[in-house]
Each structure stands twice: as C-alpha cells, then as structure tokens.
Design a protein around this motif. Structure first.
Motif, short mmCIF file in Angstrom:
data_model
loop_
_atom_site.label_atom_id
_atom_site.label_comp_id
_atom_site.label_asym_id
_atom_site.label_seq_id
_atom_site.Cartn_x
_atom_site.Cartn_y
_atom_site.Cartn_z
N ARG A 1 0.81 -1.23 0.00
CA ARG A 1 0.00 0.00 0.00
C ARG A 1 0.84 1.27 0.00
NH1 ARG A 1 -5.14 -1.71 1.79
NH2 ARG A 1 -5.26 -3.94 1.29
N MET A 2 2.03 1.22 0.60
CA MET A 2 2.84 2.43 0.73
C MET A 2 4.12 2.38 -0.09
SD MET A 2 2.44 2.95 4.84
CE MET A 2 1.22 1.89 5.60
N LYS A 3 4.34 1.24 -0.74
CA LYS A 3 5.51 1.07 -1.62
C LYS A 3 6.84 1.26 -0.89
CE LYS A 3 2.33 0.60 -4.68
NZ LYS A 3 1.87 -0.79 -4.98
N VAL A 4 6.88 0.80 0.35
CA VAL A 4 8.12 0.84 1.13
C VAL A 4 8.45 -0.60 1.50
CG1 VAL A 4 9.27 1.69 3.20
CG2 VAL A 4 7.56 3.11 2.05
N ASP A 5 9.45 -1.13 0.84
CA ASP A 5 9.80 -2.55 1.02
C ASP A 5 10.85 -2.67 2.12
OD1 ASP A 5 10.00 -5.23 0.78
OD2 ASP A 5 11.02 -5.23 -1.16
N SER A 6 10.39 -2.89 3.33
CA SER A 6 11.31 -3.00 4.47
C SER A 6 10.59 -3.78 5.57
CB SER A 6 11.73 -1.61 4.96
OG SER A 6 12.73 -1.72 5.95
N ARG A 7 11.28 -3.95 6.67
CA ARG A 7 10.73 -4.73 7.78
C ARG A 7 10.02 -3.80 8.77
NH1 ARG A 7 13.88 -9.24 11.37
NH2 ARG A 7 12.52 -9.25 13.18
N PHE A 8 8.73 -4.02 8.97
CA PHE A 8 7.95 -3.26 9.91
C PHE A 8 7.28 -4.21 10.90
CE2 PHE A 8 8.34 -0.36 6.41
CZ PHE A 8 8.41 0.89 6.99
N VAL A 9 7.16 -3.76 12.14
CA VAL A 9 6.48 -4.55 13.16
C VAL A 9 5.49 -3.66 13.89
CG1 VAL A 9 8.43 -6.11 13.52
CG2 VAL A 9 8.22 -4.06 14.92
N SER A 10 4.53 -4.27 14.55
CA SER A 10 3.61 -3.52 15.40
C SER A 10 3.12 -4.45 16.50
CB SER A 10 2.41 -2.99 14.61
OG SER A 10 1.49 -2.36 15.48
N PHE A 11 3.08 -3.92 17.72
CA PHE A 11 2.47 -4.64 18.83
C PHE A 11 1.51 -3.72 19.56
CE2 PHE A 11 6.82 -3.29 19.81
CZ PHE A 11 6.62 -2.42 20.87
N ALA A 12 0.93 -2.78 18.79
CA ALA A 12 -0.04 -1.84 19.36
C ALA A 12 -1.23 -2.62 19.92
CB ALA A 12 -0.52 -0.86 18.30
N ASN A 13 -1.67 -2.25 21.13
CA ASN A 13 -2.78 -3.00 21.72
C ASN A 13 -4.09 -2.63 21.04
OD1 ASN A 13 -4.39 -0.96 23.34
ND2 ASN A 13 -2.38 -0.63 24.25
N PRO A 14 -5.11 -3.50 21.13
CA PRO A 14 -6.37 -3.30 20.41
C PRO A 14 -7.11 -2.02 20.76
CG PRO A 14 -6.17 -5.57 21.13
CD PRO A 14 -5.05 -4.83 21.78
N VAL A 15 -6.87 -1.46 21.94
CA VAL A 15 -7.52 -0.19 22.29
C VAL A 15 -7.05 0.91 21.35
CG1 VAL A 15 -7.78 1.57 24.08
CG2 VAL A 15 -7.90 -0.84 24.68
N LYS A 16 -5.77 0.91 21.00
CA LYS A 16 -5.26 1.87 20.02
C LYS A 16 -5.97 1.69 18.68
CE LYS A 16 -0.51 2.34 21.79
NZ LYS A 16 0.91 2.04 21.54
N ALA A 17 -6.13 0.45 18.27
CA ALA A 17 -6.80 0.18 17.01
C ALA A 17 -8.23 0.70 17.04
CB ALA A 17 -6.79 -1.32 16.72
N PHE A 18 -8.93 0.47 18.14
CA PHE A 18 -10.32 0.92 18.25
C PHE A 18 -10.42 2.44 18.18
CE2 PHE A 18 -13.81 2.42 20.98
CZ PHE A 18 -14.89 1.92 20.27
N LEU A 19 -9.53 3.14 18.88
CA LEU A 19 -9.57 4.61 18.88
C LEU A 19 -9.16 5.19 17.54
CD1 LEU A 19 -7.99 5.30 22.40
CD2 LEU A 19 -10.40 5.55 21.75
N SER A 20 -8.47 4.41 16.71
CA SER A 20 -8.02 4.89 15.40
C SER A 20 -9.03 4.67 14.29
CB SER A 20 -6.70 4.20 15.02
OG SER A 20 -5.70 4.43 15.97
N VAL A 21 -10.09 3.94 14.56
CA VAL A 21 -11.05 3.55 13.51
C VAL A 21 -11.55 4.72 12.68
CG1 VAL A 21 -13.38 2.63 13.14
CG2 VAL A 21 -11.77 1.38 14.57
N PRO A 22 -11.92 5.87 13.28
CA PRO A 22 -12.45 6.97 12.45
C PRO A 22 -11.48 7.49 11.40
CG PRO A 22 -12.93 7.36 14.77
CD PRO A 22 -11.97 6.21 14.72
N PHE A 23 -10.18 7.21 11.56
CA PHE A 23 -9.18 7.77 10.64
C PHE A 23 -8.60 6.72 9.68
CE2 PHE A 23 -8.97 10.02 14.72
CZ PHE A 23 -9.36 11.29 14.32
N LEU A 24 -9.02 5.47 9.80
CA LEU A 24 -8.39 4.42 9.02
C LEU A 24 -8.82 4.39 7.56
CD1 LEU A 24 -8.28 1.45 11.56
CD2 LEU A 24 -6.44 2.98 10.87
N ALA A 25 -9.86 5.14 7.22
CA ALA A 25 -10.25 5.23 5.81
C ALA A 25 -9.29 6.11 5.02
CB ALA A 25 -11.67 5.78 5.70
#
Length: 381
Positions: free
Chosen positions: A83-107
């Motif tokens: 999606r971002m055309k950056v070919d590298s190693r990325f990780v995430s361990f963000a907890n689900p509360v962060k994901a829930f609070l981010s929903v309005p901006f994920l579009a």
C-alpha cells in the motif's frame, strides 16, 4: 516572579520554541508527498516510521484478518510494501484499544492518517498544557518541548500519552470524573494507565479512580467486541518477539542490555529491578501528604519511563509531562540548585541526544527521566 525574571523566562521559551519548531520544519521538509525521504541523509523509511507498522496492523484487523495473523511481522511488512511502496521490515504490537480509537481515521491513506494523528496529538498536548499554565506560556511550551518532534520523527503514541497523563493528573482534584476519562485513555499504554490509577488510589482520589476504571472497562469491552480476546494476547506476543528479535530498536533498559549482548532473562531482571526502584520512589512521594501534588506527578511520570521493556525512544515523550509538572511547582516555590540545568537539558534534548548517546550507550531521554525522578524526590518537602 518579578518583571525582569518574567521577561527572561519568556525570552528563553521563545528562543527554544523557535529552534525546536525550525528543526521540526527542517525535518518535515525532507519527505516527499508520499511520505518517503527525499534523500538518504534521513535515516527513516517513511514519515512517522513506527506509525506505519501500527497503521498496517489496524487496517489488517479492520479488513477481517485474524489477530494472530495481523500481528505477524511478515504480514505487517507486506501491507506496507503493497500500500505504501516501502519494502522493508515493519512490526507492530499496538494494543487493540489503540486500534479501536483509530477507527475513524483508518479510511484515510497513510500520509493523511499521519497528518491527522499529529494534528490531534498537538491539539491534545496544547490543551493539556493550557489546563496547567496561562495561554501564552502553554503555547510556547507546546513548541519548546520536543514531544512533537520525537513523535514526528519516530512515530509512536507518546504525544497522546503525554497529553492524557497531564490531564488525568492535573484535573484529578477539581474535575475527578473528567480526569478519570483521560486516565482511561492512557490505556493505549497500559503501564501508564496502571501508574495513573495507582496514583489515584494512593492519594485517595476515589471519584477519579472509579471514573477511570469504568471508562477503561468500556474501552476494553469495545476493543474485545470488535477484535476478540485473542487480539490482546497476540499484541503481547508480538511485543515479546520484537524485543527478542530486534532489541536494538528499543530504548528501554532491557532493550539496551540485550542489544549489548546480555541474555534476555538477565536483561529483564535488571529492567524489573530498575523499574521497582523508580516506582518505589514515586510511591514514597504519592503517600507523603507534605509533598506537593505537582512534585508527586513529576516523579511518577519519570518513573513510568522505566516501567516497560517495550519503550521506543518516542515513548520518552512521557517524561515531558513530568517536566511540565516540575515547572509548575518551580513557578510556585522556586528552583532548587541544579533544577535549572535539568530544564535546560530537557528543552535542548533533541540536540543533545546525538552528542551524549554515543558516549553513554543509553539514550539521553533515559538519563533525563532518571534525573527527573531524582529532582522530584529532592523537592518532596
């Protein structure tokens, strides 16, 4: 504060705010419209760096990927590459509360998402400072503190954690229910939420504690309903794997020691011992009725910087909440010997980081956090 001291005080803040703001703009000019660095001189892969991994994780979970798969490094990296055309190693361990609070901006596409993230983060940080200082001073401090720079450069949620911690602690006496809501929002970093809740309990701020627990339960329930209980376990597992596989990317005590070759068990043991010492100092102040609340809060914010082995450099934004509380108490009671140097070091930390860190082996932000705990403990009476 007399007129002459006030003039020098504001002049110092203006100079620091302009210098930090210029550095911020200089760094932001190094990225193109797609969020990628224009030159190799910027050692980042994409604007916001670690935030790209969180964004990929959140989008994967919203698209129906099971948490156990969404948290896999390979899937996060593949999403960023696709999606971002950056070919590298990325990780995430963000907890689900962060994901829930981010929903309005994920579009939004990633660059717009990151812009919105920084805008609302700065707004929250400025509002938190305004709850403690006059308007002119809060505006200067918002730009003088390197909080936004750390999060713009490296990604992470430090700017929000700093804002929520400031509001949760500063408003607890006058507006306990609102303070509890902001404390619950600290659940984006569970260690910080636990620290703020412990402060409420030790200071017998019952209304704030009840409000925090109730709203935190609501946020957790929302995240559980949307992503399932397995998402929380998957987040912790991803964090443990990231620390084990790439300890040098962390700026915690455990990460630094593991990066230097210490076995994981020994590094975690040292982390626990250091965290216990720092948190013990904070608890000593929190139960001391003679200690000013601002000093207690400053010590707590500094101590929490040692509580988690999963701290990135950008997470040290939290220590500037402690610096803000220290400034608040200093304006009322004056500076102790040596406190002025701490404040100067804090404001200049983004410039000192590259000078000090190669010689100490530890990030300068960690040194500042320890210094803050010590300075707060000295002001306990």
């Amino acid at each position: 504060m007399d007129t002459e001291k006030r003039i020098w005080h504001y002049l110092f803040l203006i100079v620091i705010a302009l210098a930090t703001g210029y550095t911020f703009l200089l760094r932001s000019a190094g990225y193109d419209e797609s969020g990628k660095p224009k030159t190799a001189e910027i050692p980042m892969r994409i604007v916001g760096e670690n935030m790209a991994g969180d964004y990929a994780l959140f989008r994967l979970m919203e698209e129906g990927t099971k948490p156990q798969e969404a948290y896999r490094r390979e899937n996060v990296s593949a999403f960023v590459a696709d999606r971002m055309k950056v070919d590298s190693r990325f990780v995430s361990f963000a907890n689900p509360v962060k994901a829930f609070l981010s929903v309005p901006f994920l579009a939004l596409p990633y660059t717009a998402f990151f812009d919105a993230f920084m805008l609302w983060g700065m707004f929250a940080f400025g509002a938190a400072l305004y709850a403690m200082f006059p308007l002119r001073q809060s505006l200067l401090l918002m730009f003088a503190f390197p909080v936004a720079f750390l999060n713009f450069t490296l990604g992470g949620w430090g700017v929000f954690v700093t804002a929520f911690a400031l509001l949760a602690l500063a408003l607890a006496d006058e507006f306990p229910k609102r303070a509890g809501v902001f404390a619950a929002l600290c659940l984006i970093e569970p260690v910080v939420f636990a620290g703020v809740l412990a402060a409420y309990i030790l200071r017998k701020q019952k209304k704030a504690a009840v409000s925090a627990v109730c709203f935190a339960a609501f946020l957790t329930l929302c995240a559980l309903t949307r992503y399932g209980a397995g998402a929380f376990a998957a987040a912790f597992g991803a964090a443990a794997r990231a620390l084990s596989e790439r300890p040098c990317s962390f700026s915690s005590v455990a990460g630094i020691l593991m990066c230097g070759g210490m076995p994981a068990a020994g590094a975690i043991a040292v982390q626990i011992a250091v965290a216990a010492g720092a948190l013990y100092a904070a608890c000593r102040l929190l139960v001391n009725d003679k200690c000013a609340p601002a000093v207690q809060d400053a010590c707590l914010c500094g101590a929490l910087c040692f509580a988690s082995p999963f701290f990135y450099l950008s997470d040290y934004a939290l220590l500037y909440a402690g610096i803000a509380f220290l400034i608040k108490d200093s304006l009322r009671r004056g500076l102790l010997k040596g406190d002025g140097w701490l404040l100067i070091a804090a404001f200049a930390s983004i410039y000192l980081e590259g000078i000090v860190t190669p010689h100490t082996g530890a990030p300068f932000q960690m040194i500042l956090a320890a210094w803050l705990v010590f300075a707060a403990f000295r002001r306990r009476f």
